[in-house]
Design a protein around this motif. Structure first.
Motif, PDB file in Angstrom:
ATOM      1  N   SER A  14       0.820  -1.219   0.000  1.00  0.00           N
ATOM      2  CA  SER A  14       0.000   0.000   0.000  1.00  0.00           C
ATOM      3  C   SER A  14       0.850   1.263   0.000  1.00  0.00           C
ATOM      4  O   SER A  14       0.398   2.318  -0.451  1.00  0.00           O
ATOM      5  N   GLN A  15       2.086   1.186   0.508  1.00  0.00           N
ATOM      6  CA  GLN A  15       2.961   2.349   0.548  1.00  0.00           C
ATOM      7  C   GLN A  15       3.780   2.530  -0.725  1.00  0.00           C
ATOM      8  O   GLN A  15       4.375   3.591  -0.932  1.00  0.00           O
ATOM      9  N   LEU A  16       3.837   1.487  -1.553  1.00  0.00           N
ATOM     10  CA  LEU A  16       4.759   1.499  -2.684  1.00  0.00           C
ATOM     11  C   LEU A  16       4.024   1.258  -4.002  1.00  0.00           C
ATOM     12  O   LEU A  16       4.282   0.272  -4.700  1.00  0.00           O
ATOM     13  N   PRO A  17       3.095   2.149  -4.373  1.00  0.00           N
ATOM     14  CA  PRO A  17       2.462   2.010  -5.691  1.00  0.00           C
ATOM     15  C   PRO A  17       3.437   2.374  -6.799  1.00  0.00           C
ATOM     16  O   PRO A  17       4.483   2.987  -6.555  1.00  0.00           O
ATOM     17  N   VAL A  18       3.102   2.001  -8.022  1.00  0.00           N
ATOM     18  CA  VAL A  18       3.893   2.425  -9.175  1.00  0.00           C
ATOM     19  C   VAL A  18       3.861   3.951  -9.251  1.00  0.00           C
ATOM     20  O   VAL A  18       2.811   4.566  -9.132  1.00  0.00           O
ATOM     21  N   GLY A  19       5.036   4.576  -9.402  1.00  0.00           N
ATOM     22  CA  GLY A  19       5.130   6.027  -9.435  1.00  0.00           C
ATOM     23  C   GLY A  19       5.543   6.641  -8.113  1.00  0.00           C
ATOM     24  O   GLY A  19       5.730   7.861  -8.034  1.00  0.00           O
ATOM     25  N   GLN A  20       5.714   5.824  -7.072  1.00  0.00           N
ATOM     26  CA  GLN A  20       6.143   6.358  -5.780  1.00  0.00           C
ATOM     27  C   GLN A  20       7.623   6.742  -5.831  1.00  0.00           C
ATOM     28  O   GLN A  20       8.434   6.080  -6.471  1.00  0.00           O
ATOM     29  N   LEU A  21       7.963   7.829  -5.144  1.00  0.00           N
ATOM     30  CA  LEU A  21       9.349   8.271  -5.041  1.00  0.00           C
ATOM     31  C   LEU A  21       9.972   7.626  -3.814  1.00  0.00           C
ATOM     32  O   LEU A  21       9.369   7.617  -2.731  1.00  0.00           O
ATOM     33  N   VAL A  22      11.167   7.056  -3.971  1.00  0.00           N
ATOM     34  CA  VAL A  22      11.853   6.412  -2.848  1.00  0.00           C
ATOM     35  C   VAL A  22      13.318   6.849  -2.837  1.00  0.00           C
ATOM     36  O   VAL A  22      13.864   7.304  -3.854  1.00  0.00           O
ATOM     37  N   LEU A  23      13.930   6.695  -1.687  1.00  0.00           N
ATOM     38  CA  LEU A  23      15.369   6.916  -1.539  1.00  0.00           C
ATOM     39  C   LEU A  23      15.976   5.599  -1.090  1.00  0.00           C
ATOM     40  O   LEU A  23      15.604   5.052  -0.041  1.00  0.00           O
ATOM     41  N   VAL A  24      16.891   5.058  -1.891  1.00  0.00           N
ATOM     42  CA  VAL A  24      17.531   3.780  -1.586  1.00  0.00           C
ATOM     43  C   VAL A  24      18.757   4.045  -0.720  1.00  0.00           C
ATOM     44  O   VAL A  24      19.658   4.787  -1.109  1.00  0.00           O
TER      45      VAL A  24
END
Length: 469
Positions: free
Chosen positions: A348-358
């Motif tokens: 639920s937190q990681l839909p396609v198009g979500q911005l993340v920092l690895v």
């Protein structure tokens, strides 16, 4: 050029007076008693005439529903894997014509309901898909108009927001259950080198693709996207561009077909999939990937990392406020992106198009976008597209002393001494040309600017190109 429904290929109205359709169903049932070829010829003649007659929307819809039942009857008479007759292919084409004309009537109405519009788009696309498959069965090149109309139907569905409306369609071989899946099913079939399939394999492959088709995704075009994947030009009369073709169309008509989730799902347990279907899918998957060499060598390895999810979390991390992060396992990576595996409850937190920092255990944190995802028994698989450059936290205000809004500035060196800057913001927070004040972290001054048009947007975030002194 502007894509619109009026470009759909439909014949002219030749008769203003439609024949009475009150007894059409009974007439079609009586026709079934004749020899197969004669019956099919009569059904086709009736449909051909009705498609060129003026009819009310309700009359045309009821007539097409009757002819759809006839299609099911005559398709069931085809022997398993046997090629269809040319008359049957023409029946598919005429049914597509009928539903395209019905679609035009629906669109010309005042306020078409989304389910009704989705059903009509789907039915038109379904009979185009059947014409496509039957042409391949006969080892014939499908007409160019078929692809022009298929792209246009997808375009209309995209703009009317009904790509994902479920449609119950009891046809064989079973098609995907919505317009998005059905259109992508056609693309995958066309990219499977269909003229090299043996007799009977084309319908088998069409059915095998059905549960997988919706997992692919057509992504908006972005010149900076270095990921691989077929390029679809919605203004062309071919399924996708060959790797040798130059990309010259307006970017608004370009899409990249992302296959990451589908390729992972190919290896999932599928109890309803026959061994022959599994072998067939494994054989054609190489054609979906094409012959293009990867831009970046990919390394398979296993390494733990952490993800900071969402723009506000990334903003806090860049300010060293240590927001919450989630654990993930990196399965492979290249200079352009990576594939990760994390817990399924993070979906639920990681839909396609979500911005993340690895956040790797060693090395520099990397800004990335979720490009595709697939959930199975192992967990949530994510395909990330790296966003190159330095990420910095910024604040935006609508006035010098107004409330602050977090943003992330992505800065990449340009040839020479300059920089390219991209400002990442949440979707819907600001509008184009709005006058804003921008302040970098650890900088006391603010810069005033009008917000330029976005050059990349997703369901979660939007990026605006900036020129900073």
């Amino acid at each position: 050029m502007t894509l619109d429904a009026l470009r759909l290929e439909v014949p002219d109205i030749l008769e203003e007076e439609a024949p009475p359709i009150a007894g059409l169903a009974e007439q079609l049932i009586a026709v079934r008693q004749q020899p197969h070829a004669d019956a099919l010829q009569q059904v086709l003649h009736l449909l051909f005439r009705l498609n060129r007659c003026a009819m009310t929307l309700l009359e045309r819809q009821r007539a097409l529903q009757s002819f759809s039942e006839e299609y099911r009857h005559y398709s069931a008479l085809l022997h398993q894997g046997m090629p269809p007759s040319p008359l049957f292919v023409r029946l598919c084409d005429e049914l597509a014509v009928g539903f395209k004309r019905l679609l035009l009537q629906i669109l010309q109405g005042r306020q078409p309901s989304r389910p009704h519009l989705a059903w009509c788009l789907y039915m038109a696309q379904h009979f185009l898909s059947q014409s496509l498959m039957r042409h391949y069965q006969l080892y014939q090149e499908p007409p160019a108009a078929l692809w022009r109309d298929s792209h246009l139907l997808y375009w209309i569905g995209e703009h009317q927001e009904c790509l994902d409306e479920h449609v119950a369609a009891p046809f064989q071989p079973t098609p995907a259950g919505n317009l998005r899946g059905l259109y992508q099913q056609m693309l995958l079939l066309a990219m499977s080198n269909p003229f090299h399939l043996t007799e009977g394999e084309c319908p088998q492959l069409f059915g095998a693709i059905t549960p997988l088709a919706e997992l692919a995704r057509l992504l908006p075009w972005d010149d900076e996207d270095e990921q691989e994947g077929p390029v679809i030009d919605l203004s062309h009369d071919q399924p996708c561009l060959s790797f040798e073709q130059p990309i010259v169309s307006n970017p608004v008509y370009l899409r990249r077909l992302e296959l990451g989730a589908l390729l992972v799902a190919l290896h999932d347990p599928a109890p309803l999939q026959t061994p022959a279907e599994r072998v067939l899918l494994e054989r054609v998957r190489q054609h979906w990937l094409g012959r293009q060499q990867r831009r970046h060598p990919r390394a398979d390895f296993s390494a733990d990392c952490n993800l900071v999810v969402g723009l506000s979390g990334i903003h806090a991390q860049l300010l060293e406020k240590r927001p919450g992060s989630c654990a993930a396992q990196m399965l492979d990576a290249s200079a352009g992106g990576a594939r990760l595996l994390c817990k399924a409850e993070l979906a639920s937190q990681l839909p396609v198009g979500q911005l993340v920092l690895v956040l790797p255990h060693s090395g520099t944190p990397t800004l990335a976008l979720v490009r595709w995802r697939h959930q199975n028994l192992e967990g949530l698989h994510l395909g990330l597209r790296y966003l190159k450059g330095l990420a910095r936290a910024v604040w935006l205000r609508r006035a010098p002393s107004a409330q602050t809004h977090p943003g992330v500035l992505q800065s990449t060196p340009a040839p020479g001494n300059g920089w390219h800057h991209g400002l990442w913001l949440p979707c819907g927070q600001f509008v184009e040309d709005e006058h804003l004040w921008l302040q970098l972290a650890n900088v006391n001054t603010q810069a005033a600017m009008p917000l330029p048009a976005a050059n990349l947007s997703t369901a979660c975030v939007v990026r605006h190109p900036l020129r900073l002194a």
